[in-house]
Structure formats: structure tokens, C-alpha cells
Design a protein around this motif. Structure first.
Motif, PDB file in Angstrom:
ATOM      1  N   GLY A  49      12.175  -0.623   8.223  1.00  0.00           N
ATOM      2  CA  GLY A  49      11.815  -2.033   8.068  1.00  0.00           C
ATOM      3  C   GLY A  49      11.836  -2.828   9.349  1.00  0.00           C
ATOM      4  N   GLY A  50      12.145  -2.196  10.470  1.00  0.00           N
ATOM      5  CA  GLY A  50      12.195  -2.905  11.741  1.00  0.00           C
ATOM      6  C   GLY A  50      10.829  -2.978  12.406  1.00  0.00           C
ATOM      7  N   TRP A  51      10.687  -3.922  13.317  1.00  0.00           N
ATOM      8  CA  TRP A  51       9.439  -4.123  14.040  1.00  0.00           C
ATOM      9  C   TRP A  51       9.739  -4.305  15.518  1.00  0.00           C
ATOM     10  N   ARG A  52       8.736  -3.984  16.346  1.00  0.00           N
ATOM     11  CA  ARG A  52       8.819  -4.210  17.784  1.00  0.00           C
ATOM     12  C   ARG A  52       7.593  -5.024  18.208  1.00  0.00           C
ATOM     13  N   LEU A  53       7.811  -5.977  19.082  1.00  0.00           N
ATOM     14  CA  LEU A  53       6.737  -6.849  19.554  1.00  0.00           C
ATOM     15  C   LEU A  53       6.495  -6.650  21.038  1.00  0.00           C
ATOM     16  N   TYR A  54       5.224  -6.759  21.404  1.00  0.00           N
ATOM     17  CA  TYR A  54       4.863  -6.648  22.812  1.00  0.00           C
ATOM     18  C   TYR A  54       3.710  -7.611  23.082  1.00  0.00           C
ATOM     19  N   GLY A  55       3.869  -8.466  24.076  1.00  0.00           N
ATOM     20  CA  GLY A  55       2.802  -9.400  24.416  1.00  0.00           C
ATOM     21  C   GLY A  55       3.363 -10.684  24.985  1.00  0.00           C
ATOM     22  N   GLU A  56       2.538 -11.717  24.953  1.00  0.00           N
ATOM     23  CA  GLU A  56       2.901 -12.971  25.611  1.00  0.00           C
ATOM     24  C   GLU A  56       2.339 -14.168  24.860  1.00  0.00           C
ATOM     25  N   ALA A  57       3.127 -15.213  24.779  1.00  0.00           N
ATOM     26  CA  ALA A  57       2.674 -16.517  24.298  1.00  0.00           C
ATOM     27  C   ALA A  57       2.856 -17.494  25.445  1.00  0.00           C
ATOM     28  N   ALA A  58       1.761 -18.081  25.897  1.00  0.00           N
ATOM     29  CA  ALA A  58       1.779 -18.794  27.171  1.00  0.00           C
ATOM     30  C   ALA A  58       2.234 -20.245  27.076  1.00  0.00           C
ATOM     31  N   GLN A  59       2.057 -20.899  25.930  1.00  0.00           N
ATOM     32  CA  GLN A  59       2.406 -22.309  25.805  1.00  0.00           C
ATOM     33  C   GLN A  59       3.179 -22.531  24.513  1.00  0.00           C
ATOM     34  N   LEU A  74      10.612 -13.147  13.117  1.00  0.00           N
ATOM     35  CA  LEU A  74      11.766 -13.895  13.621  1.00  0.00           C
ATOM     36  C   LEU A  74      12.333 -13.163  14.824  1.00  0.00           C
ATOM     37  N   VAL A  75      12.454 -13.876  15.927  1.00  0.00           N
ATOM     38  CA  VAL A  75      13.031 -13.304  17.149  1.00  0.00           C
ATOM     39  C   VAL A  75      14.147 -14.220  17.609  1.00  0.00           C
ATOM     40  N   ARG A  76      15.307 -13.632  17.857  1.00  0.00           N
ATOM     41  CA  ARG A  76      16.460 -14.377  18.372  1.00  0.00           C
ATOM     42  C   ARG A  76      16.596 -14.058  19.848  1.00  0.00           C
ATOM     43  N   PRO A  77      16.128 -14.951  20.718  1.00  0.00           N
ATOM     44  CA  PRO A  77      16.028 -14.624  22.148  1.00  0.00           C
ATOM     45  C   PRO A  77      17.349 -14.242  22.798  1.00  0.00           C
ATOM     46  N   ASP A  93       8.619  -4.954  24.191  1.00  0.00           N
ATOM     47  CA  ASP A  93       9.203  -4.026  23.226  1.00  0.00           C
ATOM     48  C   ASP A  93      10.451  -4.648  22.595  1.00  0.00           C
ATOM     49  N   THR A  94      10.255  -5.857  22.068  1.00  0.00           N
ATOM     50  CA  THR A  94      11.355  -6.667  21.556  1.00  0.00           C
ATOM     51  C   THR A  94      11.554  -6.438  20.068  1.00  0.00           C
ATOM     52  N   GLU A  95      12.798  -6.276  19.665  1.00  0.00           N
ATOM     53  CA  GLU A  95      13.119  -6.105  18.250  1.00  0.00           C
ATOM     54  C   GLU A  95      12.897  -7.415  17.504  1.00  0.00           C
ATOM     55  N   ALA A  96      12.280  -7.331  16.327  1.00  0.00           N
ATOM     56  CA  ALA A  96      11.965  -8.524  15.547  1.00  0.00           C
ATOM     57  C   ALA A  96      12.140  -8.242  14.068  1.00  0.00           C
TER      58      ALA A  96
END
Length: 403
Positions: A164-174, A202-205, A232-235
Motif C-alpha cells: 500500500g505504499g507509494w513513492r513520488l518523484y518530480g517537482e512542483a515549482a510554485q 500525503l507527504v510529511r516533509p 523517491d519520496t515515501e508518500a
């Protein structure tokens, strides 16, 4: 319909106005935006704990006040009047409604009471500069192209190592308040081309590895923006499964968001106009106050009518946002732009100095239209949703033949 404000709404307005008048002078604003958070954390804590500002429109079962959207619009107008730097828009206007609409029971129970109490700040992170498109205000969000669209770019989501886990990769500029928010709602593209879909995570920085947040230099320091890099952030998926209609939920949330942003813009426009009126009453030229000249009176009268019309539109949209939010925001942003430009002009040589408070309002007007507009695209999208030009393509040729 009774358009008059209730006693409770008037009390919210009075209490906020008195408190912000005490703590939000131009020098206080400049000091607050230069802190690490970008706002006065003590003042935000007081607004949250004493007045329940972030939980004003949240249900009481989640620790909120249980008021409606109109009460939150009143609060937004007052924060706009003072140009209050705060995480109110990101937390209470963008993030909290999406958590309430899409989150599981466990997610709502864990997050919404903390938001209502002021113990958790949050914001919405979408790729590129596409916030207005993602909310369906300036374009159609349902194809998900703004989130990556099945191609490289944006933020991509893939399954993680755990169940059930996810990994995110990319960028949000604004990302509004992205440098300080304790919780990020990240819109990401998942599934590749065959099963293309947009999801919210949901990402907890502070707890997740691979999150790089950089505060950007912005035109309006009272609305700080940040670049969010996810490596490669856990989300955690927002909601029970990955089949939710996230783009539809974003579009549904967009009209109420626009109504509240409109109320805030109207507050800023009204304050800029009031400050200008006070100035022209005191500033003398040729032995008399410049406010006594007929040309100046006419300009101020036109501004007053425009601001009041925008205020009426904003509160109508707060009462019934479906289809009206985008138009109200367009009218409010236009009123704010025109009013702040005239404020700079009517303050004369003093108003053109970058240090003058008139420029705080002028920069808010320019930055808001860049972030949530532009005005002509807001109106064009509203016209599309209303179907105003649906028959134009078929009727135009027949009319030409008849002529």
C-alpha cells in the motif's frame, strides 16, 4: 434570501479587524515575511487557538467551529484587508476541504482536528504553475495533463516497497507556503499511459526522506512560494483506494476556493481604497486638499463602485459557489488590480517609492493574478462551463448564408 450579515458574522469581522489592526501594521508585515516561516507564528497560534480561524468551516466532530463558508469568507476578507501573512489559504482553503472530501475516516480523524487547532499547517502542491488549472478555474483539469499526463514531467507516483505504499518523484515549482507547511497534499500522475490517472498523496516533509524545499523569491512576500523536489519520496495515498475521481474533486473544490480568494482580494482592494481616500483628504495642493478636486472624486467614486460590486459577487459565490466562484474571483482580481494601481497614482511621488505601503497592495494584486488568474482566462473558463458559446459553431455559417 436574506443578504444581511448575522450577528455572529459581524462579531467575527469586528474581532478579527481589531486584532489585526493591532498586529498587522506595514512594519509588522515586513518583519513577519522575513522570518523563516514567512509569517508571525505567535499571531497565527493566537488566531487558531483563541479564534479558531483554521477550523472555522470544519465540522465540530473534527474539532472545528462548525460555521459555514460565508463565515470563512468574512475571515478571508479581513485577512486580505490587513495583508496578513499566514498559512490560512494553504491550510484551511486548499488542503482541509480536500482531506475532508477524499480522506479515509482514519485520515480525517488524524489530520482535521490538528488543522482546526492550529497544530498542523498544510498546503496543496501541484506540478508547474498549474494551480488554477488543477482547480478547474482557468482550464479543464479532468484530463490530468497538468499533473504529467502520462509523459515525463510533473510528479510521477509508483508503488513503494511496503504494501500500500507509494513513492513520488518530480517537482512542483510554485507551492504556496511550501517551504513551511508541515503537510503536503501532492498531486501526482500514476499508472503510466495505459491506466493514466491523477492521485493525491500525503507527504510529511520533516519525516519523509528525499524532500527538498526551497523558498523562492516572490513578487508578493506575503504569499511565499516554494519549489518542492521529491526524490523517491515515501508518500501515503489520500483516500481508501487509487480509483477516486481526484480531478473531479479538485474541480468541485475549485469554485469554493475561488470564492474565498475573491473575498480576500476584495478585502485588500477595500483597504487600499480606504487608505487612498484618507490620503487625498489630508494632502494639499494649490492650497486645498486634492480630494476636493472633481477629477479625483470621480476616480475614487468609480473605484468604490467596482470594489462594492466585487464584494457582492464574492459573497454571493461564498453562498452558492457552483459556477459563480471563478467569475467572482475574476471580478475581485480586476478590482484589486485597478484599485491598487490608482492608489499608487493618487499617492503621487510618495506612492511611487518602493518602500511605501501602497506597494504592498500593488504587489499582492499582481502576484494574485499571476498565481490564480489571469482574469480573462477565468472569465473564458466560466463562459465555457456555462455553455455560452456552445451553439456558436453551428449557427454562424447559417447566419452568413442568410446575409
Amino acid at each position: 434570501m436574506d443578504a444581511a450579515f448575522t450577528a455572529e458574522q459581524d462579531e467575527i469581522r469586528r474581532t478579527l479587524r481589531e486584532l489585526l489592526a493591532e498586529h498587522c501594521a506595514p512594519d509588522d508585515i515586513r518583519s513577519a515575511v522575513r522570518t523563516a516561516d514567512g509569517y508571525d507564528a505567535d499571531l497565527w497560534r493566537r488566531l487558531a487557538q483563541d479564534l479558531g480561524l483554521p477550523g472555522l468551516a470544519l465540522p465540530q466532530e473534527y474539532g472545528g467551529v462548525g460555521c459555514g463558508r460565508t463565515e470563512l469568507a468574512v475571515a478571508c476578507e479581513e485577512t486580505g484587508r490587513a495583508l496578513l501573512p499566514s498559512p490560512l489559504i494553504g491550510t484551511a482553503v486548499l488542503a482541509a476541504p480536500l482531506i475532508a472530501a477524499l480522506g479515509t475516516d482514519a485520515q480525517r480523524a488524524a489530520l482535521l482536528p490538528r488543522i482546526a487547532a492550529g497544530g498542523l499547517t498544510a498546503t496543496l502542491a501541484v506540478p508547474g504553475g498549474s494551480l488554477a488549472t488543477a482547480l478547474g478555474l482557468t482550464g479543464d483539469p479532468t484530463d490530468g495533463a497538468w499533473a504529467g499526463g502520462g509523459r515525463a514531467g510533473g510528479v510521477q507516483a509508483g508503488p513503494g516497497a511496503g504494501e500500500g505504499g507509494w513513492r513520488l518523484y518530480g517537482e512542483a515549482a510554485q507551492v504556496l507556503d511550501g517551504h513551511s507547511a508541515e503537510l503536503l497534499l501532492v498531486a501526482a500522475h500514476a499508472g503510466g499511459f495505459p491506466r493514466s490517472r491523477t492521485l493525491l498523496f500525503l507527504v510529511r516533509p520533516d519525516a519523509a526522506a528525499g524532500v527538498v524545499r526551497t523558498r523562492r523569491t516572490s513578487l508578493d512576500e506575503t504569499r511565499p512560494l516554494a519549489r518542492i523536489e521529491l526524490r523517491d519520496t515515501e508518500a501515503e495515498l489520500l483516500g481508501a483506494d487509487d480509483g477516486a475521481d481526484v480531478t473531479g474533486a479538485l474541480a468541485t473544490a475549485g469554485q469554493p476556493v475561488a470564492a474565498l480568494l475573491a473575498a480576500q482580494a476584495v478585502g485588500a482592494a477595500g483597504s487600499a481604497l480606504e487608505r487612498t481616500v484618507e490620503y487625498v483628504k489630508a494632502r494639499e495642493q494649490f492650497g486645498r486638499a486634492i480630494g476636493s478636486f472633481q477629477a479625483v472624486k470621480h476616480r475614487l467614486a468609480d473605484l468604490y463602485v467596482q470594489v462594492q460590486a466585487a464584494r457582492s459577487a464574492a459573497y454571493y459565490a461564498a453562498w452558492d459557489p457552483a459556477g459563480a466562484g471563478g467569475l467572482a474571483l475574476a471580478q475581485a482580481l480586476e478590482a484589486l488590480r485597478v484599485t491598487t494601481a490608482e492608489a499608487v497614482q493618487l499617492h503621487g511621488g510618495l506612492g511611487f517609492t518602493w518602500e511605501h505601503e501602497a506597494h504592498l497592495y500593488f504587489k499582492r494584486a499582481a502576484a494574485d493574478e499571476l498565481l490564480f488568474g489571469p482574469v480573462h482566462r477565468l472569465r473564458d473558463r466560466a463562459a465555457q462551463l456555462a455553455g455560452l458559446f456552445a451553439g456558436a459553431a453551428t449557427t454562424a455559417p447559417a447566419e452568413r448564408v442568410a446575409v
